[in-house]
Design a protein around this motif. Structure first.
Motif, PDB file in Angstrom:
ATOM      1  N   VAL A 159      61.963 122.306 -14.115  1.00  9.49           N
ATOM      2  CA  VAL A 159      61.256 121.019 -13.558  1.00  9.49           C
ATOM      3  C   VAL A 159      59.997 121.453 -12.955  1.00  9.49           C
ATOM      4  O   VAL A 159      59.010 120.602 -13.276  1.00  9.49           O
ATOM      5  CB  VAL A 159      62.226 120.579 -12.700  1.00  9.49           C
ATOM      6  CG1 VAL A 159      61.728 119.369 -11.618  1.00  9.49           C
ATOM      7  CG2 VAL A 159      63.557 120.241 -13.000  1.00  9.49           C
ATOM      8  N   LEU A 160      59.775 122.405 -12.322  1.00  9.49           N
ATOM      9  CA  LEU A 160      58.241 122.811 -11.960  1.00  9.49           C
ATOM     10  C   LEU A 160      57.478 123.058 -13.110  1.00  9.49           C
ATOM     11  O   LEU A 160      56.119 122.280 -12.903  1.00  9.49           O
ATOM     12  CB  LEU A 160      58.409 124.038 -11.187  1.00  9.49           C
ATOM     13  CG  LEU A 160      59.077 124.152  -9.996  1.00  9.49           C
ATOM     14  CD1 LEU A 160      58.995 125.348  -9.053  1.00  9.49           C
ATOM     15  CD2 LEU A 160      58.769 122.956  -8.985  1.00  9.49           C
ATOM     16  N   GLU A 161      57.517 123.394 -14.412  1.00 12.21           N
ATOM     17  CA  GLU A 161      56.857 123.564 -15.261  1.00 12.21           C
ATOM     18  C   GLU A 161      56.621 122.148 -15.861  1.00 12.21           C
ATOM     19  O   GLU A 161      55.443 121.683 -16.038  1.00 12.21           O
ATOM     20  CB  GLU A 161      57.438 124.086 -16.661  1.00 12.21           C
ATOM     21  CG  GLU A 161      57.590 125.686 -16.368  1.00 12.21           C
ATOM     22  CD  GLU A 161      58.036 126.467 -17.509  1.00 12.21           C
ATOM     23  OE1 GLU A 161      58.448 125.846 -18.605  1.00 12.21           O
ATOM     24  OE2 GLU A 161      58.456 127.805 -17.354  1.00 12.21           O
ATOM     25  N   GLU A 162      57.477 120.990 -15.871  1.00 14.87           N
ATOM     26  CA  GLU A 162      57.301 119.628 -16.286  1.00 14.87           C
ATOM     27  C   GLU A 162      56.476 119.127 -15.328  1.00 14.87           C
ATOM     28  O   GLU A 162      55.475 118.309 -15.629  1.00 14.87           O
ATOM     29  CB  GLU A 162      58.684 118.975 -16.468  1.00 14.87           C
ATOM     30  CG  GLU A 162      59.610 119.531 -17.307  1.00 14.87           C
ATOM     31  CD  GLU A 162      58.886 119.299 -18.972  1.00 14.87           C
ATOM     32  OE1 GLU A 162      58.308 118.119 -19.253  1.00 14.87           O
ATOM     33  OE2 GLU A 162      59.164 120.346 -19.745  1.00 14.87           O
ATOM     34  N   ILE A 168      48.561 118.558 -15.369  1.00 11.37           N
ATOM     35  CA  ILE A 168      47.312 119.241 -16.364  1.00 11.37           C
ATOM     36  C   ILE A 168      47.080 118.074 -17.169  1.00 11.37           C
ATOM     37  O   ILE A 168      45.993 117.719 -17.424  1.00 11.37           O
ATOM     38  CB  ILE A 168      47.872 120.483 -17.169  1.00 11.37           C
ATOM     39  CG1 ILE A 168      47.844 121.510 -16.142  1.00 11.37           C
ATOM     40  CG2 ILE A 168      46.840 120.761 -18.227  1.00 11.37           C
ATOM     41  CD1 ILE A 168      49.023 122.905 -16.727  1.00 11.37           C
ATOM     42  N   ALA A 169      48.071 117.131 -17.958  1.00  8.66           N
ATOM     43  CA  ALA A 169      47.550 116.062 -18.652  1.00  8.66           C
ATOM     44  C   ALA A 169      46.670 114.967 -18.068  1.00  8.66           C
ATOM     45  O   ALA A 169      45.698 114.528 -18.451  1.00  8.66           O
ATOM     46  CB  ALA A 169      48.934 115.424 -19.037  1.00  8.66           C
ATOM     47  N   LEU A 170      47.085 114.816 -16.687  1.00  8.67           N
ATOM     48  CA  LEU A 170      46.288 113.877 -15.656  1.00  8.67           C
ATOM     49  C   LEU A 170      44.803 114.414 -15.616  1.00  8.67           C
ATOM     50  O   LEU A 170      43.692 113.619 -15.816  1.00  8.67           O
ATOM     51  CB  LEU A 170      46.919 113.462 -14.550  1.00  8.67           C
ATOM     52  CG  LEU A 170      48.185 112.810 -14.536  1.00  8.67           C
ATOM     53  CD1 LEU A 170      48.579 112.764 -13.114  1.00  8.67           C
ATOM     54  CD2 LEU A 170      48.207 111.477 -15.307  1.00  8.67           C
ATOM     55  N   VAL A 171      44.479 115.936 -15.633  1.00  8.03           N
ATOM     56  CA  VAL A 171      43.349 116.237 -15.460  1.00  8.03           C
ATOM     57  C   VAL A 171      42.596 115.851 -16.719  1.00  8.03           C
ATOM     58  O   VAL A 171      41.365 115.602 -16.773  1.00  8.03           O
ATOM     59  CB  VAL A 171      43.345 117.748 -14.999  1.00  8.03           C
ATOM     60  CG1 VAL A 171      41.823 118.048 -15.189  1.00  8.03           C
ATOM     61  CG2 VAL A 171      43.982 117.589 -13.625  1.00  8.03           C
ATOM     62  N   ARG A 172      43.186 116.538 -17.989  1.00 10.73           N
ATOM     63  CA  ARG A 172      42.482 116.316 -19.076  1.00 10.73           C
ATOM     64  C   ARG A 172      42.339 114.911 -19.598  1.00 10.73           C
ATOM     65  O   ARG A 172      41.311 114.632 -20.279  1.00 10.73           O
ATOM     66  CB  ARG A 172      43.386 116.805 -20.186  1.00 10.73           C
ATOM     67  CG  ARG A 172      43.633 118.445 -20.102  1.00 10.73           C
ATOM     68  CD  ARG A 172      44.537 119.076 -21.214  1.00 10.73           C
ATOM     69  NE  ARG A 172      44.655 120.584 -21.057  1.00 10.73           N
ATOM     70  CZ  ARG A 172      45.658 121.145 -21.744  1.00 10.73           C
ATOM     71  NH1 ARG A 172      46.523 120.385 -22.574  1.00 10.73           N
ATOM     72  NH2 ARG A 172      45.708 122.247 -21.587  1.00 10.73           N
TER      73      ARG A 172
END
Length: 302
Positions: A159-162, A168-172
């Protein structure tokens, strides 16, 4: 965890529910029955039994007290460390809920849903049971991951990985700056550290040989006590032996329960209540319907 009023000493003295007595009563009665038989044998001169010197019981009793005190202290230390870790988790979820206002409403709801899923997955991992999603739990857009988590070797870590992937997706995508990312990401790191601390307690019990040695010593001491106290106590021997057995076996059983604080026994931590509190506070911030208030059943708060 037992929740009772401790202001009235008489109600505590006559309490049954929430005490350790129901667990050890058969053993205490067995010791008292043995003491009755030993006293009757001596009183009716059925069989001559050499009395054990009381000096030996004094020395042996001191050794048991020191060892039992160490075992009880070590168990309580594990119980209290587990409570501090879950207290830190409660505080961390509150910090994450506040810092998540940087995100859009949909992304914030998804992140907080994952946070709630992590809390439930951690509780069930510590209890060695499948991820339990009852009807009053809310996970938002992450609800479809519950059955999937049961196939994972380490569900809370997954869950922490998700959650990390989402950030990270929001930063990209340019929806989040590096500074905001670091501000939110530190809470995920903290949650991982809390899980590691809980796993350390759950995966490293006190040595079995130590517990077995102490159990054998207590039972042996209580078994021999009637043959030493009978000549001095007379007909009061069964009561005396019962009180000693209740005290020693009660402390041992209480320490045994606190040794693994994440279970569902009476004196374990009330993880369900902590999960419910985190759930309620998060839903209030998301302006969602709150779950039903938990009730204390039989003076025990799970």
């Amino acid at each position: 965890m037992i929740v009772r009023d401790k202001s009235n000493s008489w109600s505590i003295f006559f309490a049954w529910q929430g005490t350790i007595l129901p667990k050890i009563l058969p053993s205490v009665l067995a010791m008292m029955l043995l003491s009755v038989l030993a006293w009757l044998m001596v009183y009716h001169q059925v069989y001559a039994v050499t009395s054990v010197p009381m000096t030996a019981f004094t020395i042996f009793g001191v050794l048991i007290s020191i060892t039992l005190g160490f075992y009880h202290h070590a168990s309580y230390d594990r119980w209290w460390e587990g409570r501090k870790l879950w207290g830190a988790l409660v505080a961390n979820t509150r910090h994450l809920s506040r810092d998540s206002y940087f995100l859009s409403p949909d992304e914030r709801e998804k992140l907080l849903g994952s946070m709630l899923l992590f809390v439930v997955a951690l509780r069930d991992r510590l209890r060695q049971q499948p991820v339990n999603a009852s009807d009053d739990l809310y996970f938002g857009k992450c609800a479809d991951k519950i059955s999937w988590l049961d196939t994972q070797l380490n569900a809370p870590q997954r869950v922490l990985e998700e959650m990390q992937k989402q950030l990270i997706a929001l930063v990209r995508q340019g929806q989040m700056s590096d500074i905001i990312y670091l501000s939110i990401q530190k809470h995920i790191v903290e949650m991982g550290g809390i899980q590691a601390g809980c796993d350390r307690i759950a995966g490293t019990p006190l040595p079995f040989a130590y517990s077995a040695l102490l159990s054998h010593a207590i039972v042996g001491f209580c078994w021999l006590l009637p043959f030493g106290a009978g000549a001095v106590m007379g007909g009061w021997t069964p009561l005396f032996v019962g009180l000693v057995a209740y005290f020693l076996l009660g402390l041992y059983e209480l320490a045994r329960q606190m040794e693994m604080p994440f279970g569902i026994e009476d004196n374990d931590l009330s993880l369900d209540t902590l999960v419910h509190m985190i759930q309620s506070e998060t839903l209030m911030l998301l302006e969602k319907p709150l779950p039903q208030k938990r009730e204390v059943t039989g003076f025990c708060l799970k």
